[in-house]
Motif scaffolding. Structure first.
Motif, short mmCIF file in Angstrom:
data_model
loop_
_atom_site.label_atom_id
_atom_site.label_comp_id
_atom_site.label_asym_id
_atom_site.label_seq_id
_atom_site.Cartn_x
_atom_site.Cartn_y
_atom_site.Cartn_z
N SER A 183 0.82 -1.12 -0.08
CA SER A 183 -0.01 -0.80 0.47
C SER A 183 0.90 1.12 -0.10
N ARG B 158 -0.20 -6.87 12.92
CA ARG B 158 -1.03 -5.53 14.57
C ARG B 158 -1.82 -6.57 15.00
N ARG C 136 -3.35 0.76 14.23
CA ARG C 136 -4.90 0.93 13.90
C ARG C 136 -5.13 2.60 13.31
N SER C 137 -4.73 3.82 13.42
CA SER C 137 -4.62 5.09 13.10
C SER C 137 -4.84 4.73 11.35
N GLN D 264 -4.43 2.32 9.65
CA GLN D 264 -5.19 1.39 8.62
C GLN D 264 -3.92 1.12 7.64
N VAL D 265 -2.94 0.46 9.35
CA VAL D 265 -2.52 -1.18 8.73
C VAL D 265 -2.79 -2.20 9.21
N GLU D 266 -2.69 -3.48 8.63
CA GLU D 266 -3.07 -4.68 9.36
C GLU D 266 -1.42 -4.89 10.05
N THR E 101 3.97 -1.11 4.28
CA THR E 101 3.01 -1.28 4.64
C THR E 101 1.46 -1.47 3.89
N THR F 41 -2.39 -2.55 3.76
CA THR F 41 -3.59 -2.24 4.22
C THR F 41 -4.93 -3.75 4.50
N ARG F 42 -4.09 -4.97 4.62
CA ARG F 42 -4.39 -6.32 4.64
C ARG F 42 -3.63 -6.96 5.65
#
Length: 484
Positions: free
Chosen positions: A181, A228, A243-244, A246-248, A268, A270-271
């Protein structure tokens, strides 16, 4: 053949049917099971009564049911047979049982379809083999992709000549290779802190040098894959930051030159992502290539810096003087602000060098360089052309300011020397070129240096410890100020 012989043959054929090395079943034209052999019962785990009387399609898994009803039956009724159709059968214990089936439609005496006879083969091993083959093929393709990425990276990264160019190329290659991402590149600055050099700030954070979650990320050693969900379980401050943002999943790869850290590459996602050993190997190979190129860039910059600085005095070298003078002339023509070029030749220095030696002479040159730097305006350039010739370049200057600078230079040069040369004295013969702003014709910097040198020699011929000024571009010069 006697009745006993017929029964024996029938028993033999019955035995062959029941215990054949493949499953057998018969269904009505509507697909209701009317007979199965023991081999099929053993494979599927069902009792005879659990299969007979039920629709064959009801034992197929959803994906196979759709294929069976829309394609299998239509082809069977059209051609009268189908061969090697793969289906997924529901085992009695609920697991999937891969099967390969061959079916034939038999007809009654009137020629109408009567039953469907199907031979069933256990395709578990075949499916396993196909999966292994597919996995091997994917691994080979992934390996080929990694090689291609590394070859491209080697070519592209080696062409980089600045930290910024390298960082931009590395983040682009990494983002495409891993479908990330975001990819960020941070490099250590002279103060030992990490500066963002490419990409968006990782997790929205610019400063990775503190003691908070961002600093925790920067201090990690070796390649790290952070989930995360795992960080939440560990009560890490990074979990909330991720979390803030939106990174998993986050991958952090350090860049280093042997034992010296250079920076960090951060990807990074997002999933949630998992990475094979080969993926990590690719990350680290890219980091190694980048570290090698960074080291080359930094060495080149150091060498470049050495050519711009006079090693004896620490002043600007001839090369830097020429570059700054060229830029100053161009700017002066545009902004119509004057510049002054002062060339200083030391009077009495040769005697010091001859009588006290080159080491003392070098010490005097270094001392003179420091003195000259101490009396010029802030922002003026002081350099050494070579030997005992020095240069002062003043930009955005007025004629009266030039005169004050010249007088301060004379005064500081006449001060007593220190060290072994304390009994000796030096003065300076100064030649000044005042280049007025907005001069329409371009004058090469080399010509200005030549004219400054000529003006300096006029001062020497006038009795040394003198100064001569030449104005370029003045249409009504004052007496005694020659025009080029």
């Amino acid at each position: 053949m006697s009745d006993g012989g017929e029964r024996a043959v029938e028993s033999l054929f019955e035995d062959l049917y029941e215990y054949a090395p493949c499953g057998h079943l018969s269904t009505t034209i509507d697909g209701i099971i009317i007979r199965v052999n023991k081999t099929l019962l053993k494979w599927t785990g069902y009792q005879h009564a659990e299969l007979v009387g039920h629709a064959f399609v009801s034992f197929l898994r959803p994906g196979s049911q759709l294929m069976f009803e829309t394609r299998y039956l239509s082809v069977l009724h059209l051609r009268g047979e189908v061969k090697e159709v793969a289906v997924s059968f529901r085992h009695a214990n609920g697991t999937a049982l891969p099967m390969m089936i061959n079916s034939t439609v038999t007809t009654a005496g009137n020629g109408e379809p009567a039953t469907i006879r199907t031979a069933v083969f256990d395709a578990s091993e075949r499916q396993m083999y196909e999966r292994e083959l597919l996995a091997a093929q994917r691994k080979a393709e992934a390996s080929e992709t990694r090689i291609r990425v590394l070859q491209n990276a080697s070519r592209v990264l080696s062409e980089a000549t600045t930290d910024s160019a390298l960082s931009n190329q590395l983040t682009k290659i990494t983002r495409e290779a891993f479908a990330a991402s975001n990819v960020s590149m941070y490099l250590l600055n002279a103060e030992g802190k990490l500066d963002l050099t490419a990409g968006n700030p990782a997790l929205g954070l610019l400063d990775l040098s503190g003691d908070g979650p961002a600093g925790e990320l920067a201090r990690m050693e070796g390649t790290r894959i952070l989930s995360r969900a795992d960080l939440v379980a560990e009560s890490s401050g990074l979990a909330e930051v991720m979390r803030s943002a939106q990174v998993e999943t986050l991958v952090s790869v350090p860049l280093s030159d042997e034992a010296s850290p250079l920076g960090v590459l951060i990807s990074t996602f997002t999933r949630s992502r998992s990475f094979e050993a080969d993926d990590i190997g690719l990350y680290e190979a890219l980091a190694r290539q980048s570290a090698q190129v960074l080291t080359r860039i930094h060495l080149h910059q150091q060498l470049e810096q050495l050519t711009l600085i006079d090693q004896l005095t620490g002043l600007a070298s001839r090369r830097l003087i020429h570059k700054r003078l060229s830029d100053a002339v161009t700017l002066s023509r545009l902004n119509r602000r004057s510049i002054a070029l002062l060339l200083i030749d030391l009077d009495g220095f040769k005697l010091i060098n001859d009588e006290l030696g080159h080491a003392t002479g070098d010490s005097v040159l270094s001392e003179i360089g420091s003195r000259l730097s101490s009396v010029v305006r802030h922002g003026d350039l002081v350099g050494r052309l070579g030997g005992d010739e020095f240069v002062v370049l003043c930009e955005d200057v007025k004629p009266e300011e030039v005169d004050r600078v010249v007088q301060r230079l004379h005064a500081v040069l006449r001060e007593p020397l220190t060290g072994r040369a304390s009994q000796k004295r030096v003065t300076g013969s100064i030649g000044t070129i005042l280049y007025l702003g907005g001069v329409p014709d371009h004058i090469p910097p080399d010509l200005l240096l030549e004219q400054a040198d000529e003006a300096m020699y006029r001062s020497k011929r006038a009795g040394k410890n003198q100064d001569t000024t030449v104005i370029v571009g003045d249409t009504s010069p004052a007496e005694g100020l020659p025009i080029l």
